[in-house]
Design a protein around this motif. Structure first.
Motif, PDB file in Angstrom:
ATOM      1  N   LYS A 196       0.825  -1.206   0.000  1.00 35.49           N
ATOM      2  CA  LYS A 196       0.000   0.000   0.000  1.00 35.49           C
ATOM      3  C   LYS A 196       0.866   1.265   0.000  1.00 35.49           C
ATOM      4  O   LYS A 196       0.509   2.275  -0.624  1.00 35.49           O
ATOM      5  CB  LYS A 196      -0.926  -0.023   1.215  1.00 35.49           C
ATOM      6  CG  LYS A 196      -1.948  -1.148   1.174  1.00 35.49           C
ATOM      7  CD  LYS A 196      -2.885  -1.109   2.344  1.00 35.49           C
ATOM      8  CE  LYS A 196      -3.802   0.075   2.262  1.00 35.49           C
ATOM      9  NZ  LYS A 196      -4.819   0.087   3.317  1.00 35.49           N
ATOM     10  N   LYS A 197       2.008   1.188   0.679  1.00 30.30           N
ATOM     11  CA  LYS A 197       2.917   2.334   0.690  1.00 30.30           C
ATOM     12  C   LYS A 197       3.459   2.613  -0.702  1.00 30.30           C
ATOM     13  O   LYS A 197       3.514   3.765  -1.156  1.00 30.30           O
ATOM     14  CB  LYS A 197       4.049   2.071   1.671  1.00 30.30           C
ATOM     15  CG  LYS A 197       5.051   3.207   1.784  1.00 30.30           C
ATOM     16  CD  LYS A 197       6.149   2.861   2.773  1.00 30.30           C
ATOM     17  CE  LYS A 197       7.173   4.000   2.848  1.00 30.30           C
ATOM     18  NZ  LYS A 197       8.292   3.663   3.772  1.00 30.30           N
ATOM     19  N   LYS A 202       0.956   4.267  -2.979  1.00 32.73           N
ATOM     20  CA  LYS A 202       0.840   5.707  -2.734  1.00 32.73           C
ATOM     21  C   LYS A 202       2.020   6.487  -3.312  1.00 32.73           C
ATOM     22  O   LYS A 202       1.868   7.624  -3.769  1.00 32.73           O
ATOM     23  CB  LYS A 202       0.741   5.964  -1.228  1.00 32.73           C
ATOM     24  CG  LYS A 202      -0.566   5.495  -0.603  1.00 32.73           C
ATOM     25  CD  LYS A 202      -0.586   5.795   0.886  1.00 32.73           C
ATOM     26  CE  LYS A 202      -1.890   5.329   1.518  1.00 32.73           C
ATOM     27  NZ  LYS A 202      -1.924   5.597   2.977  1.00 32.73           N
ATOM     28  N   GLU A 203       3.200   5.885  -3.295  1.00 39.35           N
ATOM     29  CA  GLU A 203       4.404   6.599  -3.726  1.00 39.35           C
ATOM     30  C   GLU A 203       4.686   6.465  -5.212  1.00 39.35           C
ATOM     31  O   GLU A 203       5.306   7.345  -5.814  1.00 39.35           O
ATOM     32  CB  GLU A 203       5.618   6.089  -2.931  1.00 39.35           C
ATOM     33  CG  GLU A 203       5.520   6.363  -1.435  1.00 39.35           C
ATOM     34  CD  GLU A 203       6.677   5.749  -0.666  1.00 39.35           C
ATOM     35  OE1 GLU A 203       7.425   4.947  -1.287  1.00 39.35           O
ATOM     36  OE2 GLU A 203       6.822   6.041   0.533  1.00 39.35           O
ATOM     37  N   GLN A 256      -0.075   3.820  -9.354  1.00 36.52           N
ATOM     38  CA  GLN A 256      -1.321   4.567  -9.217  1.00 36.52           C
ATOM     39  C   GLN A 256      -2.094   4.616 -10.527  1.00 36.52           C
ATOM     40  O   GLN A 256      -3.329   4.637 -10.533  1.00 36.52           O
ATOM     41  CB  GLN A 256      -1.019   5.992  -8.737  1.00 36.52           C
ATOM     42  CG  GLN A 256      -0.547   6.072  -7.295  1.00 36.52           C
ATOM     43  CD  GLN A 256      -0.196   7.481  -6.878  1.00 36.52           C
ATOM     44  OE1 GLN A 256      -0.381   8.434  -7.640  1.00 36.52           O
ATOM     45  NE2 GLN A 256       0.322   7.633  -5.663  1.00 36.52           N
TER      46      GLN A 256
END
Length: 870
Positions: free
Chosen positions: A90-91, A94-95, A100
């Motif tokens: 999940k990290k 996001k990064e 994404q």
């Protein structure tokens, strides 16, 4: 003191349950795959976007029937969760701009044909959560039927290559390309292809055939569509082109690829374009894909599960048969549950059927409607029968071994809701459901490599009216799990082992071996550990609380799982399902508190006893009373024989039921005389036994006053007529045996003939005139009943018996008969009276075999003998 401890424990469970729910929400929001994105558009908006895409790509607008489903790219997501762990995954999402932009969450819109045609998908459109196209597929049948072309795509490819490009030239070009893409496989293909190529040469003004069909044009046409999808955001590499011919359609297949060096995640695209400019398909694959686990390990567990379930079903049917036979089943309760199950299970099947086949659009034809109704009928029948058997057996077993577990359930089923036990049951159930949810959250947080698989769909994608369907499904599932495990298996094992703590152990083993849960964790080893812990906890709660509390607690837990997709992702179509469940739980919580504050205490409530238990108690009392009556009646029979010199006497009475109407007696009338009687009261059972007792009392009273046998029977007939009900009678032989004279003076009141076997083997049947006692009144009895005297010599044998001997029936429906009795006694006449008695009874029983004894059997053996052979 006990009340305060219980109150403390209940509040403790409730507080821990609330903490468990908090842990559950926190853990799921951090670990659920749905939480990586946000749904920006509703289903209606997504369908509008799909229709807009289809129309913008120049496919003809028809009356299609859309079906929309939300999904995740579970292969990639699970691979990355397995590789990095959920938190790191999940990290990175996001990064990483690359991750994404990937369609990890997407919509699939299927457009079906009209109701007059076969149900087949005509067009599939995949869109991301923002409504951008990510995939597309048109069926071959639709392409053949529509002969599609895209004027804008053709113009984008050829406009820069042709001088003086005009609309008429474009029409001619599209016509030729359309003919080219729909060539049939026959002998005219080559000539038609030549005509099309010649037309294109004229348009271009060149003889260079490759100009018109260069790889450049194919890439350009494919790029035309990619630029209008999500994939325009990626730096795609052109890999290769392949010319294809499929189902009479020519098209070019282009392959693209892209890979992010930072994350190692890549995508492969396949774009099929038609010569006339239309898009046939756009598909993609994301990598890496998850690798298979230990298939053999999973297969072993699945085999064990199937074996256990099959064994349980067979055993359950056997137990059901035995308890039905013993009339130890509450069929009223089982029928109520069966009727409810017969509506609930077909109910959610119908909602699934409506959602899948688009009944709301009027899609079904008559054949599909009939098939659907048959499926519903079969589901309803099977579920009703299954729940009838489960409910009947579980109620019977629990009331036999642990009836306290059904206390709250009995209150609810009788409509006694407003009481403190029901109120505390609700509060405790909420605590139990929260604690189970907390255990799930604990396992998600405890093991860093544990993750929730992404192959999860929305309830709204499966059912029409999803909120209602979810409640129906969870009610059925929870009943099918909790009732068999605890009310049947656990209680049955507890009765054998005599230990309460076997229940949590059995529960943990069953949950570990059989996957009852509506979701799972990965890897499988952690999933099994979690299931074992949940089973252990549920077993413990079953020890501390009643069945209904555990059932409702497990229901809350299962609903927390099934509705989790309604809140872990923003804009979820399952949001209403989750909100409805929360609303229902809050209302029930308020009701529970109200019942606790205003309801009745348990000691103020009536106890519930099922009808079949009351019937069993009545039958047990009757059996006990009959047993006592049998003992009393047996005590009325002579326990000590008055021995006369030179006379050997034996007797036996074997009732067909607990009590009987047969009677024999021997009582002294002096030093050398004995009164002997044998009789048979009409009918059987208690009534016959009563009249037998009455007869014994009268005989004993009259025998001290009257010596004549016929006069005694006459007086007995008078008293019997005064006291007995009409239609009842007694057949009897009464006589006085005088040892010093070796004679037997007797009278026969309609009884069976008396068999005499002389010492030399001669036999005779004595049947002096006489009518049964109670048959007539007044002087008729003494008038038609005669007295007779029989002289006995040494070795002579007298056989007195009732019709239960000679009229004994075997399995072939044949009577034992007087001839067989005569032949048998003639052969054993040298034996003692006791031995003759034993031989006769053994022979009658051997003749009867496995047939049922329908009448009482009574025998009296009198033998004149100074020295008896033993």
């Amino acid at each position: 003191m006990k009340l305060s401890k219980k109150l403390f424990r209940d509040l403790f469970i409730l507080l821990f349950g609330i903490a468990g729910i908090g842990c559950f929400f926190y853990s799921f929001s951090n670990h659920h795959p749905f939480a990586i994105g946000q749904i920006h558009l509703s289903k209606t908006q997504i369908m509008e976007k799909a229709d807009s895409t289809i129309q913008s790509w120049q496919f003809q607008s028809l009356d299609y029937y859309p079906s929309t489903q939300f999904s995740l790219n579970d292969g990639l997501i699970d691979s990355l969760q397995k590789k990095w762990g959920t938190k790191v995954f999940k990290k990175k999402v996001k990064e990483s701009e690359f991750l994404q932009q990937l369609p990890l969450l997407n919509w699939q819109v299927n457009e079906y044909a009209s109701q007059n045609e076969e149900r087949g998908v005509e067009i599939k459109v995949g869109l991301n959560t923002l409504g951008e196209p990510v995939s597309f597929e048109a069926s071959n049948e639709m392409i053949v039927r529509q002969r599609p072309f895209n004027r804008f795509a053709v113009r984008a490819v050829f406009q820069d290559q042709v001088e003086k490009y005009s609309r008429s030239l474009e029409d001619s070009l599209i016509s030729g390309l359309t003919d080219y893409q729909h060539l049939n496989n026959n002998g005219q293909d080559d000539s038609r292809t030549g005509d099309i190529l010649q037309r294109l040469r004229k348009i271009r003004g060149s003889e260079d055939e490759e100009t018109y069909y260069s790889m450049y044009n194919i890439w350009k046409l494919a790029d035309f569509y990619i630029d209008r999808t999500l994939w325009a955001n990626f730096d795609l590499a052109q890999d290769s082109v392949r010319l294809m011919d499929e189902s009479g359609i020519r098209f070019a297949r282009s392959f693209y690829s892209v890979k992010d060096p930072e994350t190692g995640v890549g995508a492969n695209l396949l774009v099929d374009v038609l010569p006339a400019g239309s898009l046939k398909s756009l598909k993609y694959e994301l990598s890496p894909e998850i690798t298979e686990g230990n298939v053999k390990y999973s297969d072993v567990l699945e085999s064990i599960s199937l074996f256990l379930i099959l064994s349980f079903v067979i055993w359950l049917l056997f137990v059901f048969y035995l308890r039905i036979k013993a009339r130890a089943i509450d069929t009223r309760l089982a029928m109520i549950i069966a009727v409810l199950a017969g509506f609930i299970v077909p109910g959610f099947v119908l909602l699934q059927f409506v959602n899948e086949f688009g009944l709301v659009y009027g899609f079904l034809d008559a054949g599909q409607m009939i098939n659907g109704l048959m499926i519903l009928a079969v589901n309803g029948t099977i579920s009703a029968i299954g729940f009838f058997v489960i409910t009947a057996v579980s109620d019977s077993i629990t009331r036999q071994y642990w009836p306290e577990k059904l206390k709250t359930w009995d209150l609810v089923r009788r409509g006694l809701f407003r009481n403190k036990p029901v109120g505390w049951g609700i509060i405790n159930a909420i605590g139990i459901g929260g604690l189970l949810a907390g255990i799930t959250g604990f396992f998600l947080n405890l093991f860093e490599m544990s993750y929730l698989p992404a192959s999860i769909t929305f309830i709204s994608d499966t059912y029409f009216l999803p909120s209602l369907a979810n409640l129906m499904v969870t009610v059925s599932m929870v009943m099918a799990i909790v009732v068999p495990i605890y009310l049947i298996v656990a209680n049955q094992i507890k009765s054998k082992i005599k230990s309460d703590w076997v229940i949590p152990i059995v529960s943990a083993l069953l949950f570990g071996l059989i996957d009852f849960m509506p979701f799972s964790l990965e890897p499988e080893s952690i999933n099994i550990m979690m299931r074992v812990t949940l089973g252990l906890a549920l077993g413990y709660f079953y020890l501390r609380y009643d069945f209904l509390t555990v059932l409702f607690g497990f229901f809350i837990y299962v609903n927390l799982l099934s509705t989790s997709k309604g809140w872990v992702i923003e804009g979820s179509p399952d949001a209403n399902t989750f909100y409805l469940f929360v609303f229902v739980i809050l209302i029930i919580l308020v009701i529970g508190v109200y019942f606790i504050l205003k309801g009745s205490n348990r000691n103020e409530l009536p106890e519930y006893i099922p009808t079949y238990i009351e019937d069993q108690a009545k039958e047990q009392r009757i059996k006990q009373e009959l047993s006592i009556a049998r003992v009393v009646q047996q005590n009325f029979l002579p326990t000590k024989i008055h021995h006369l010199p030179g006379i050997d006497i034996s007797g036996v009475c074997i009732p067909a039921q607990e009590t009987g109407g047969d009677y024999y007696d021997m009582f002294p009338l002096g030093e050398h005389r004995t009164g002997i009687a044998i009789g048979d009261v009409s009918g059987k059972g208690i009534q016959a036994a009563f009249y037998m007792t009455f007869t014994k009392g009268v005989l004993h009273s009259l025998s001290t006053l009257i010596l004549s046998p016929v006069e005694i029977l006459n007086q007995l007939n008078r008293l019997f007529n005064e006291n007995a009900t009409r239609g009842t009678f007694i057949s009897m032989i009464y006589g006085v045996l005088e040892a010093d004279k070796r004679q037997f003076t007797f009278a026969r009141a309609g009884h069976n003939p008396m068999l005499v076997v002389r010492n030399n083997g001669d036999t005779e049947w004595l049947k002096p005139d006489g009518i049964g006692i109670g048959v007539s009144k007044g002087d008729d009895f003494i008038k038609f009943t005669k007295e007779a005297t029989l002289k006995l010599n040494e070795g002579d044998v007298i056989i007195l018996y009732t019709d239960g001997i000679t009229e004994m029936l075997n399995n072939g429906h044949h009577f034992y008969g007087e001839e067989r009795l005569e032949r048998l006694v003639k052969g054993v006449r040298k034996a003692s009276s006791e031995k003759i008695l034993e031989i006769i009874t053994d022979d009658v029983n051997e003749f009867k075999g496995t047939a049922k004894q329908h009448d009482d059997m009574t025998l009296v053996i009198i033998k004149a003998d100074s020295t008896v052979n033993k």
